[in-house]
Motif scaffolding. Structure first.
Motif, PDB file in Angstrom:
ATOM      1  N   HIS A  50      40.126  -9.409 -10.085  1.00  0.00           N
ATOM      2  CA  HIS A  50      39.280  -9.554  -9.336  1.00  0.00           C
ATOM      3  C   HIS A  50      38.274  -9.805 -10.415  1.00  0.00           C
ATOM      4  CE1 HIS A  50      40.273  -9.174  -5.214  1.00  0.00           C
ATOM      5  NE2 HIS A  50      40.353  -9.957  -5.462  1.00  0.00           N
ATOM      6  N   LEU A 132      34.098 -14.072  -4.401  1.00  0.00           N
ATOM      7  CA  LEU A 132      34.092 -14.095  -5.827  1.00  0.00           C
ATOM      8  C   LEU A 132      33.932 -14.936  -7.110  1.00  0.00           C
ATOM      9  CD1 LEU A 132      35.918 -12.661  -7.933  1.00  0.00           C
ATOM     10  CD2 LEU A 132      37.809 -14.081  -8.036  1.00  0.00           C
ATOM     11  N   LEU A 212      33.267  -7.011  -2.236  1.00  0.00           N
ATOM     12  CA  LEU A 212      34.551  -7.694  -3.452  1.00  0.00           C
ATOM     13  C   LEU A 212      34.877  -6.254  -4.403  1.00  0.00           C
ATOM     14  CD1 LEU A 212      35.242 -10.435  -4.730  1.00  0.00           C
ATOM     15  CD2 LEU A 212      33.902  -9.316  -6.709  1.00  0.00           C
TER      16      LEU A 212
END
Length: 536
Positions: A50, A132, A212
């Motif tokens: 990520h 994302l 996230l």
């Protein structure tokens, strides 16, 4: 002979970088610690993926936005250009997490747009990928001025006779950019991309509000939710490859940028004027960009504040605002006051060790602020505990904390984190001062203090003021380090606004967010004044 005070300043600044980093590494390699295997079992590969996608996406989109904007603003004339120049700088004033909160409410799966049109829900994988990509877009909208501003300044500062020669060769503005300007501004582009990468890597507010998981969110959560300093050190090690790479790139681009710096303005060049259709398109795109990155989030805050006009100042907000203003001001003044003797020591002593200091300043900027806060707080707390133990042995009354004050810790964190913004412009300007002034001041019998006050400070005053403004602005917006101390009931303005956003309470208290946005407008005004001064 260099006096002891100048040497003390030199070693204090270097020690401010080395001590917290050394303590964090010592914690990470402590024998009783779980090590990197425990991080791997806690999902580090997913956090690493990520983080990499977020940083690369934010950098790519920032370049995609900032480079064309800088090219158009530097090479063309069109009606309303001055207003467009202001509009492109407006995102500097809007914190990224406030922008993320706005678009999450508007475009999220349970947001206003989905409720208004009764759109179908996302699958879990689709929602994750959209989160994302959405975080990358938000960070690009917030940080593209880090690319646009320096690239535009570099393009407008190129030697006029080079551009005149290009015009005589019948080169189009596009050919001028790719054949002449781009090789020269490539280090500036790289520096802007590095700044965006650092901001995206260390971002906590946007990623946390959008749920996230990244390496930075995991690092700060380990310190805030678990209170585990060893976990903070371990997660800092997971960020080490990014820190080393960005530090190396920053130093390389800075060195190349100093070699390719040319004083000059382009007033002597008649810039081509865009056609009416292209001028309208450029104006529409730029103002639309400003609307997306600044106007819409600000409009929602103003609407909420007007709807709840009575919900304004309170004791918590005033305390948070006072904490932020005091710490940012102290850090700016203290660091700039220490940088003058520091740079004078390097200049007069002829030390090549100044390169080490520049590298450490770049390292401190890239290094996670939460890890810096941990590394600075631990020895100060240990020092206070030792003093308290000595007082107990001497049967003295209770000794209050002298060194482990949150204010002192945060001021030191700000100095270590943002010293790059003071050290770099001052060092470049100091190097440009003719050495004959050193000889003349020595012949006149001036002491080191008199040289600094009468010779160097008047010449470096604009850079000192710029460093004060930038450091004050960065300190006012710092969230990560201050968030570690929120569990002790200690607030700053960014942590207070972030807590309201995370609890969905901004509609009842938009005034703190508006204060943060107004304070963020200071560097925008400064940079616009700088461009105006360079283009006279």
């Amino acid at each position: 002979m260099i006096s002891g005070l100048w040497r003390i300043s030199y070693w204090m600044i270097n020690g401010a970088f080395l001590l917290p980093v050394g303590i964090v590494f010592a914690l990470a390699f402590w024998p009783e610690a779980g090590g990197m295997l425990a991080l791997w079992q806690q999902g580090m590969p997913l956090y690493l993926l990520h983080t990499t996608i977020l940083v690369c996406g934010a950098v790519a989109l920032s370049l995609l936005i900032g480079l064309p904007a800088a090219w158009v603003m530097a090479y063309y004339r069109f009606p309303g250009k001055r207003g467009v120049a202001w509009a492109l700088c407006l995102p500097l004033a809007m914190p990224a997490f406030l922008m993320a909160d706005f678009y999450a409410d508007m475009l999220g799966q349970h947001g206003m747009l989905w409720s208004l049109f009764d759109l179908p829900a996302f699958s879990e994988e689709s929602a994750h990928s959209r989160t994302l990509s959405g975080a990358s877009v938000v960070l690009a909208l917030a940080f593209y001025p880090y690319v646009y501003l320096p690239v535009r300044h570099a393009l407008e500062s190129q030697p006029p006779h080079w551009l005149q020669a290009a015009q005589l060769l019948k080169l189009t503005p596009r050919q001028v950019f790719w054949r002449l300007s781009f090789p020269l501004v490539r280090p500036v582009i790289g520096m802007g991309a590095m700044l965006v990468a650092v901001e995206a890597l260390n971002d906590y507010g946007t990623a946390r509000l959008l749920a996230l998981p990244t390496l930075t969110t995991r690092l700060i959560d380990a310190g805030v939710l678990q209170g585990d300093t060893q976990a903070v050190a371990h997660w800092t090690l997971s960020l080490l490859p990014f820190v080393v790479l960005l530090t190396w790139l920053g130093l390389r681009f800075a060195r190349q940028q100093r070699q390719n710096t040319f004083p000059g303005i382009t007033d002597y060049i008649v810039k081509p004027e865009l056609t009416a259709g292209k001028a309208r398109l450029v104006t529409l795109v730029c103002w639309g960009l400003a609307l997306l990155a600044f106007g819409l989030p600000l409009g929602r805050l103003l609407y909420w504040q007007l709807a709840n006009i009575r919900d304004g100042w309170n004791a918590t907000l005033l305390d948070a605002l006072l904490n932020s203003l005091t710490m940012a001001s102290l850090a700016a003044v203290i660091l700039c006051a220490m940088m003058m003797p520091f740079l004078l020591f390097i200049r007069l002593a002829g030390l090549r060790a100044g390169r080490v200091s520049f590298a450490l300043a770049q390292w401190g900027y890239v290094f996670p602020a939460a890890a810096l806060a941990t590394g600075i707080a631990m020895p100060l707390i240990a020092l206070d505990n030792g003093l308290r133990s000595l007082a107990m042995l001497a049967e003295m009354p209770f000794v209050p904390p002298l060194f482990s004050s949150v204010w002192l810790i945060m001021v030191l964190v700000y100095c270590a984190k943002f010293s790059r913004f003071v050290l770099e412009p001052l060092s470049v300007s100091m190097a440009n001062i003719p050495s004959i002034l050193d000889q003349a001041s020595a012949t006149a019998g001036l002491t080191l203090w008199q040289r600094g006050a009468r010779v160097y400070f008047p010449l470096l005053k604009p850079q000192v003021m710029m460093g004060v403004v930038i450091l004050f602005f960065e300190g006012m917006k710092e969230l990560n380090a201050a968030f570690l101390f929120r569990t002790f009931g200690w607030e700053t303005l960014p942590t207070y606004v972030f807590r309201l956003a995370a609890d969905n309470l901004l509609h009842w208290g938009a005034l703190p967010a508006l204060c943060l946005v107004v304070i963020g407008g200071v560097p925008m005004l400064w940079f616009q004044w700088l461009w105006k001064g360079n283009n006279r």
